[in-house]
Motif scaffolding. Sequence first.
Motif, PDB file in Angstrom:
ATOM      1  N   PHE A  36      -0.051   7.714  -4.386  1.00 42.31           N
ATOM      2  CA  PHE A  36      -1.339   7.993  -3.737  1.00 42.31           C
ATOM      3  C   PHE A  36      -2.254   8.608  -4.787  1.00 42.31           C
ATOM      4  CE2 PHE A  36       1.286   7.831   0.078  1.00 42.31           C
ATOM      5  CZ  PHE A  36       0.450   7.190   0.978  1.00 42.31           C
TER       6      PHE A  36
ATOM      7  N   GLN B 234      -3.058  13.002   4.417  1.00 46.85           N
ATOM      8  CA  GLN B 234      -2.760  12.939   5.835  1.00 46.85           C
ATOM      9  C   GLN B 234      -3.874  12.219   6.571  1.00 46.85           C
ATOM     10  OE1 GLN B 234       0.292  14.242   6.923  1.00 46.85           O
ATOM     11  NE2 GLN B 234       0.563  14.463   4.718  1.00 46.85           N
ATOM     12  N   ALA B 235      -3.490  11.285   7.430  1.00 46.14           N
ATOM     13  CA  ALA B 235      -4.494  10.610   8.247  1.00 46.14           C
ATOM     14  C   ALA B 235      -5.238  11.615   9.117  1.00 46.14           C
ATOM     15  CB  ALA B 235      -3.829   9.538   9.111  1.00 46.14           C
TER      16      ALA B 235
ATOM     17  N   SER C   8       0.849  -1.183   0.000  1.00 50.41           N
ATOM     18  CA  SER C   8       0.000   0.000   0.000  1.00 50.41           C
ATOM     19  C   SER C   8       0.889   1.239   0.000  1.00 50.41           C
ATOM     20  CB  SER C   8      -0.886   0.007   1.251  1.00 50.41           C
ATOM     21  OG  SER C   8      -1.419   1.286   1.507  1.00 50.41           O
TER      22      SER C   8
ATOM     23  N   PRO D 267       1.378  13.293   0.115  1.00 50.75           N
ATOM     24  CA  PRO D 267       0.561  12.153   0.541  1.00 50.75           C
ATOM     25  C   PRO D 267      -0.608  12.619   1.389  1.00 50.75           C
ATOM     26  CG  PRO D 267       2.888  11.733   0.947  1.00 50.75           C
ATOM     27  CD  PRO D 267       2.770  13.173   0.559  1.00 50.75           C
TER      28      PRO D 267
ATOM     29  N   TRP E  73       0.592   3.684   1.796  1.00 53.68           N
ATOM     30  CA  TRP E  73       0.789   4.072   3.195  1.00 53.68           C
ATOM     31  C   TRP E  73       2.031   3.421   3.785  1.00 53.68           C
ATOM     32  CZ3 TRP E  73      -1.596   8.121   5.092  1.00 53.68           C
ATOM     33  CH2 TRP E  73      -2.821   8.496   4.564  1.00 53.68           C
ATOM     34  N   TYR E  74       2.295   2.171   3.390  1.00 53.25           N
ATOM     35  CA  TYR E  74       3.466   1.476   3.925  1.00 53.25           C
ATOM     36  C   TYR E  74       4.747   1.901   3.221  1.00 53.25           C
ATOM     37  CZ  TYR E  74      -0.268  -1.514   5.707  1.00 53.25           C
ATOM     38  OH  TYR E  74      -1.407  -1.976   6.318  1.00 53.25           O
TER      39      TYR E  74
ATOM     40  N   SER F 252       5.847  -1.738  -1.314  1.00 53.28           N
ATOM     41  CA  SER F 252       5.016  -0.541  -1.168  1.00 53.28           C
ATOM     42  C   SER F 252       5.747   0.730  -1.574  1.00 53.28           C
ATOM     43  CB  SER F 252       4.545  -0.403   0.286  1.00 53.28           C
ATOM     44  OG  SER F 252       3.741  -1.504   0.678  1.00 53.28           O
TER      45      SER F 252
END
Length: 273
Positions: free
Chosen positions: A139, A196-197, A110, A194, A112-113, A134
Amino acid sequence: MDQDLLIKARSQLLTNVLDYFVQKDTVLGLFLGGSIPAGIADAYSDIDLRVVVTPDSHPQFVENRLIMPEQWGDFLFNEWRVGTEHCVSHFRPFGKIDVFYLNLEEFRPSPWYGLPTDVLYDPQGVLADVIGKSRGLPFDMSAEEMNRTIGKGLAAAHEVYRRIRRGEFFYSQTLLEEFRFYLARIDDLLNDRPPQAIPFARLEERVSDSVALAFRQSYGGLERSGLETSLMSLLRAYRRQIVALHDRFSLLRPIENDLHAVDVILGEWHERT
């Protein structure tokens, strides 16, 4: 708060947590994400831990995610959302750890990783394989998600204006924050950052100058004129974002509709002021 003490306590908490998990045969890997592996952590940063477990044991880890932290140190309290597979736990003196429990069957490469990670435990090489694959994954926001994001931002702006005109000033202030969320998300997209969470996390360090200015101008009081001025500052920035999105991407929506949705508020406000 003594910052050296906070850092020391965080380090001890992480040591306790690792000692706890590596003793379990069903734990296949442990790795950190977030600010620590990115090299931007400070004394107030939390621990973002990912725990990869066997498929059979995964339901039990999720079920016990609120209980296990009590064994890791000077526990204070948990926060969590129903139906999720993670838990945020808080400890004395002022630390917290966010733990995600990942099922090996669903642990796949992913984007994210591909972000900075610190592998802490990987006896079978599971993490090295997935994290390695990954790296470099983009993204990419789908056209559907992009359309949804634009629509949600416009809807938030319209709802703010409705609530202001009705005199619901407390609610309007809350809805302004929702509108800022979409501006921050689109700013990251337009600048190839990327997602952001937590969209507002470290926003001062990454947001573009124009959006930062709009944000600074959008924090005011609870009177009608101040709330409307805040909304207009954000709305003008959002209009520029919409134009930029249509110029850069093939969107499944007419730009005329999007601009009208903005200008109907801006125009009405200018007529009154």
